[in-house]
Scaffold this motif. Structure first.
Motif, short mmCIF file in Angstrom:
data_model
loop_
_atom_site.label_atom_id
_atom_site.label_comp_id
_atom_site.label_asym_id
_atom_site.label_seq_id
_atom_site.Cartn_x
_atom_site.Cartn_y
_atom_site.Cartn_z
N ASN A 1 0.83 -1.21 0.00
CA ASN A 1 0.00 0.00 0.00
C ASN A 1 0.86 1.27 0.00
O ASN A 1 0.67 2.18 0.81
N HIS B 1 5.41 2.80 11.08
CA HIS B 1 5.49 3.70 12.25
C HIS B 1 6.51 4.82 12.04
O HIS B 1 7.33 5.11 12.92
N ASN C 1 -5.39 7.35 0.31
CA ASN C 1 -4.23 7.09 1.17
C ASN C 1 -3.75 5.66 0.95
O ASN C 1 -4.12 4.74 1.66
N GLY C 2 -2.91 5.50 -0.06
CA GLY C 2 -2.44 4.17 -0.41
C GLY C 2 -2.23 4.12 -1.91
O GLY C 2 -2.24 5.17 -2.58
N HIS D 1 -9.35 9.55 2.71
CA HIS D 1 -8.49 9.73 3.88
C HIS D 1 -8.30 11.19 4.25
O HIS D 1 -8.27 11.56 5.42
N GLU E 1 2.45 4.37 7.64
CA GLU E 1 1.78 4.08 8.91
C GLU E 1 2.16 2.70 9.42
O GLU E 1 2.41 2.51 10.61
N ILE E 2 2.22 1.75 8.49
CA ILE E 2 2.59 0.38 8.89
C ILE E 2 4.01 0.38 9.48
O ILE E 2 4.29 -0.33 10.44
N GLU F 1 -10.95 2.45 1.79
CA GLU F 1 -10.09 3.42 2.48
C GLU F 1 -9.59 2.91 3.83
O GLU F 1 -9.00 3.66 4.59
N SER F 2 -9.85 1.65 4.12
CA SER F 2 -9.59 1.19 5.49
C SER F 2 -8.14 0.77 5.74
O SER F 2 -7.69 0.75 6.88
N ARG F 3 -7.42 0.43 4.69
CA ARG F 3 -6.05 -0.08 4.91
C ARG F 3 -5.08 1.04 5.27
O ARG F 3 -5.16 2.14 4.74
N GLN F 4 -4.13 0.74 6.14
CA GLN F 4 -3.05 1.68 6.44
C GLN F 4 -2.09 1.72 5.26
O GLN F 4 -1.85 0.72 4.60
N SER F 5 -1.51 2.89 5.03
CA SER F 5 -0.50 2.96 3.98
C SER F 5 0.87 2.62 4.59
O SER F 5 1.02 2.51 5.81
#
Lengths: 347, 614
Positions: A126, A318, A203-204, A264, A315-316, A308-312
């Motif tokens: 992503n 950190h 966002n991804g 996002h 974010e994964i 839109e729910s997955r983290q990009s």
């Protein structure tokens, strides 16, 4: 649709830039190439969205499509990488600075053949970027070989008959859990612009497969990547309005015929199901839509899938607010006492 | 050039090996891979180290998770020789499958320790046999059936402690460190050690000369492997993006990098990480990611081995041609092809130096110690940024995965050198820039801007295709040539920046030995052996490519030059002969490629033979 604010009379956008500030060098592609039309759309959308050119990177692989980042957004850093390897370069670049916007231009050979593995892993991670495939089903620079997205049963002057099934890059993106899958047609500027604007808000990884006919090597009427076929067989699955969050827009949509999706960045994509059947938030429905289109040899355009729910990736991982590339020596090099402590532990 | 093939046989030059005995011998433990013998071996090495005795541990292991034979070589050397030896004075044979080979490997006068349960006919009359009831003692330990094969290894730890005089307190301490202070496994394992000590005391009469005694040669030193040292160096060099694909023997470098990053680069309050380490889908993607990150301005690295380097070829050439800084660690293993994945070699030198199609020459760093793995770990980033080019750190399996003694690492003595990077203010002042022009200093390095620099003149276009000084597409012959000439100037500029060789000039020596990397300890020992036999040698240890003036001077000052390396073709010799063709005829190859670290015996014998044949 009426969502997009017309540029003010002065010709300057919200950050005070003119359309000229988004131009690129003169194109060296064949006259009438669909790719040039897509470059014009990118210029237009970047201007409309008031994207600061210095905050965007232009990425590409190798092929006719991959030359095009030189033809738009001169004030953005550009990277014309290796064949099929744009996803990995972009992944590293956006890890190093996750605050940059990114647009990648690939082709059907670059994504569907040599780069299929990297493409799918980019989607899986992503990586936050707009990834455009300028899809003509043919290798132009090497003068007309089939690509993996060429239609089964298609004939080409030099390559002969293609007896293999086509790879559908939208389906591949969907299977790899892509949160934004869309398809359009280079000859439909309005839809390309709408989808591009939505893609920039995602966002991804936003995958946008744009059928872009090759005027030199693949404009036979029996190819689904020709102008004649595209115009005759295009089925627009949904029409939507893109509404930047900073503006209050009233849209002339009938209740019950639309679905709102919040992006996002707070922007809202409103989708209209023209045929009353496709729900772009339903992954199975999206797959069925593409499978059915294959069977019926139809060109489905519009937003095929949105999640839109997955983290990009940032974010994964950190990542801190400050981009990794801008961390100072103090932030990156541990102290002498930290080294001494480690050394003592090993003695 | 010629590759030597030296046969064993009498030599006119009499080479004396130091006689084995107190604090001077080799232990080889022959076990089955995956049986847990590493714990026992590390405990022995650490206990000996803590007794102040110079020691090294080398694992000769198979490409396998469980079941194939593995040998662990422990060298004890009061004189400080830590290279591998051809001889094995004390052999612990625990693997039935290799017993015949292991028995044959014991040096005359040596010792064989084996399980009583084998009922071995003790046929060799020139060695001493000691039998231990290994399985019985494992059973008696109280360990459950699953753990028994693991604790069985502690039987030989205890027997060796008693036979050789290894202090039990140090063994207990090493076990405690290994198990992180957890009492239950400490008690179980040390219990087996004590039982074996007791058994040995009661049942075995020592009939060999090998033993250890406390010394003071390891004070202030530490034990570490090169992959950990390199990873630590990278952390202190400011690495912030690492991308990799698992491959033996480089994997443990990235494992160590992850561990150190978690310890040193995570904000404990927010959980934010001041780094990204990505396991890529393959080596092509791994290098692609660091090329992207390096372009963006991060300090980016990968670690791999030969097959990975092969896959990275196209990107290495791309990074060279687009002036993109990246750092690549090559932990070399045996090739060609898959080769021997768990055996050491220096077989990637030639490939790495010229990696890429077209005319490409890279910068290679050649560490030969733990200190240099650490130092080159951070210096590589400064070089890559200053030169805007890929920098390869050429380690190998022997350096990377084996345990080495080292002095404590010196904290970096220089701040980061980020090279020629222009800010928005610089652009405002200069009114623009030419990305690939070195007209200011002739170093071959042009100024760069990082994406995100907020200035209308900041952007430029990176492309692997033809480009001129302004980074514009070009196919003009003169512009193409000018660019290649600039890159060659940059390579020459690198000669002034890379670590200079370490030279030991001996007055009156006609022989010059040239080598690099993990061969160093064996060469030091070989030189002592040659000197004792009347052959004076000078020594130049390369620490980088391209070569520097020190190499030229050394090559011109010695009549006969032997280039010692751990590969089949004499790869460094090829490069050195090209770098200095006027001395090519004086250079000869002393190279060996059998998967094992070179030994002093082989090196000294090879050079003595060539000297004799002259």
């Amino acid at each position: 649709m009426s969502a997009i604010q017309e540029p003010p009379a002065s010709g300057l956008n919200l950050i005070g830039l003119s359309k000229n500030d988004y131009k690129g060098k003169a194109s060296t592609l064949c006259k009438g190439c669909g790719h040039d039309s897509i470059s014009a759309r990118i210029i237009s959308v970047a201007y409309d969205l008031s994207i600061r050119p210095s905050r965007l990177i232009k990425m590409s692989g190798i092929g006719c499509s991959s030359k095009t980042p030189a033809y738009f957004l001169n004030q953005s850093h550009g990277f014309n990488g290796l064949h099929g390897r744009m996803p990995s370069i972009s992944t590293g670049a956006l890890l190093a600075n996750h605050t940059m916007a990114a647009v990648g231009i690939s082709g059907d050979g670059d994504t569907g053949s040599i780069g299929l593995g990297q493409f799918k892993h980019m989607v899986r991670r992503n990586v936050p970027m707009v990834y455009i495939i300028e899809n003509n089903g043919v290798y132009g620079l090497t003068k007309g070989q089939f690509s993996a997205t060429a239609d089964e049963g298609q004939k080409l002057k030099y390559a002969g008959l293609n007896e293999l099934p086509a790879i559908d890059v939208c389906l591949e993106a969907l299977v790899a859990d892509c949160g934004f899958v869309a398809r359009s047609f280079a000859g439909d500027p309005r839809q390309v612009e709408q989808l591009l604007k939505a893609a920039f808000s995602h966002n991804g990884t936003a995958v946008l497969d744009i059928i872009s006919p090759c005027v030199s090597f693949n404009d036979h009427e029996d190819s689904t990547k020709s102008y004649a076929w595209g115009k005759a067989h295009e089925e627009i699955i949904n029409e939507f309005s893109f509404i930047p969050a900073r503006q209050e827009i009233t849209v002339d949509y009938a209740e019950g015929e639309s679905v709102d999706v919040t992006m996002h960045d707070g922007a809202i994509v409103r989708l209209r199901k023209l045929d009353g059947k496709h729900d772009p938030t339903d992954r199975y429905a999206a797959m069925r839509l593409l499978e059915d289109a294959h069977r019926s040899q139809e060109l489905i355009t519009g937003l095929i899938y949105l999640d839109e729910s997955r983290q990009s990736l940032g974010e994964i991982e950190h990542l801190p607010a400050t981009p990794l590339a801008q961390l100072s020596e103090e932030q990156l090099r541990p102290s002498k006492s930290a080294l001494d402590k480690l050394m003592a532990e090993m003695m | 050039m010629s590759t030597t093939s030296v046969q064993r046989g009498p030599l006119a030059t009499d080479l004396h090996d130091s006689p084995a005995g107190v604090n001077n011998f080799c232990i080889v433990a022959a076990t089955v891979n995956g049986s847990g013998s590493q714990t026992a071996n590390n405990v022995l090495v650490r206990a000996l180290f803590r007794m102040g005795i110079p020691v090294s541990g080398k694992n000769i292991f198979p490409s396998n998770i469980q079941g194939l034979p593995t040998w662990f070589h422990i060298r004890v050397s009061e004189a400080g020789y830590v290279g591998r030896r051809d001889s094995a004075e004390v052999v612990v044979a625990l693997n039935k499958a290799t017993s015949a080979q292991d028995i044959a490997s014991v040096s005359p006068g040596g010792v064989l320790i084996y399980p009583t349960e084998w009922k071995l006919p003790e046929e060799r009359t020139d060695i001493t046999y000691y039998a231990l009831p290994v399985q019985q003692m494992a059973k008696d330990s109280g360990a459950n059936a699953e753990l028994r094969p693991y604790v069985a290894n502690m039987v030989y730890v205890g027997a060796l402690a008693e036979l050789l005089g290894i202090e039990l307190d140090e063994i207990k301490q090493a076990i405690s460190e290994h198990f992180g202070g957890k009492q239950k496994p400490i008690d179980l394992n040390f219990g087996v050690v004590l039982a074996a000590v007791e058994y040995t005391r009661q049942n075995i009469t020592k009939r060999d000369p090998f033993r250890v005694q406390r010394s003071n040669k390891t004070a202030g030193k530490l034990l570490i492997n090169g992959n950990s040292a390199g990873a630590l160096g990278a952390i202190f060099g400011g690495v912030s993006v690492a991308a990799w694909y698992p491959i033996t023997p480089s994997t443990s470098l990235v494992d160590a990098l992850s561990d150190y990053a978690k310890e040193l680069r995570v904000n404990k309050q927010t959980g934010e990480r001041a780094y990204a380490i990505v396991q890529a889908e393959d080596e092509l993607a791994a290098i692609g990611m660091i090329v992207g990150a390096g372009w963006m301005g991060a300090r980016a690295m990968t670690a791999t081995s030969g097959p990975g380097i092969s896959l990275m070829t196209e990107f290495a050439g791309f990074a060279y041609f687009t002036d993109t800084p990246i750092v690549l660690w090559d932990i070399q293993r045996m090739g060609p092809s898959t080769g021997l994945p768990t055996r050491t070699s220096q077989g990637d030198i030639l490939m790495a130096y010229y990696l890429g199609h077209g005319d490409t020459r890279h910068v290679l760093l050649l560490p030969s110690s733990m200190e240099e793995c650490f130092a080159f770990g951070w210096q590589a980033f400064d070089l890559a940024d200053r030169l805007q080019t890929p920098v390869f750190v050429m380690s190998d399996l022997d350096l990377g995965m084996n345990l080495w003694m080292s002095d404590a690492f010196a904290y970096p003595d220089k701040p980061f050198d980020r090279g020629k990077v222009l800010s928005a203010a610089d652009l405002e002042r200069l009114g623009g820039f030419k990305r690939y022009s070195d007209e200011d200093d002739g170093t071959g390095v042009g100024p760069r801007t990082l994406p995100g620099t907020d200035h209308p003149l900041a952007a430029y276009f990176v492309r692997g295709s033809g480009h001129n000084a302004s980074a514009e597409y070009t196919e003009k012959p003169d512009e193409w040539q000018a660019n290649l000439q600039r890159l060659r100037r940059k390579h020459d500029y690198a000669r002034t920046l890379v670590p200079a060789p370490i030279v030991d000039d001996i007055a009156g020596a006609e022989v010059g030995i040239i080598s690099y990397g993990s061969n160093d300890p064996a060469i030091r020992e070989a030189r002592d052996m040659l000197a004792a036999a009347g052959v004076k040698t000078s020594y130049l240890r390369l620490r980088a490519l391209p070569t520097t003036p020190e190499f030229t001077r050394f090559a011109e000052q010695h009549d006969r030059l032997y280039v010692v390396e751990n590969n089949f073709d004499g790869q460094m010799l090829h490069i050195l002969q090209t770098e200095l063709p006027t001395r090519a005829a004086q250079m000869r190859s002393v190279s060996l490629c059998d998967g094992l670290p070179l030994t002093a015996q082989w090196i000294s014998r090879s050079i003595a033979t060539l000297e004799q044949e002259r």
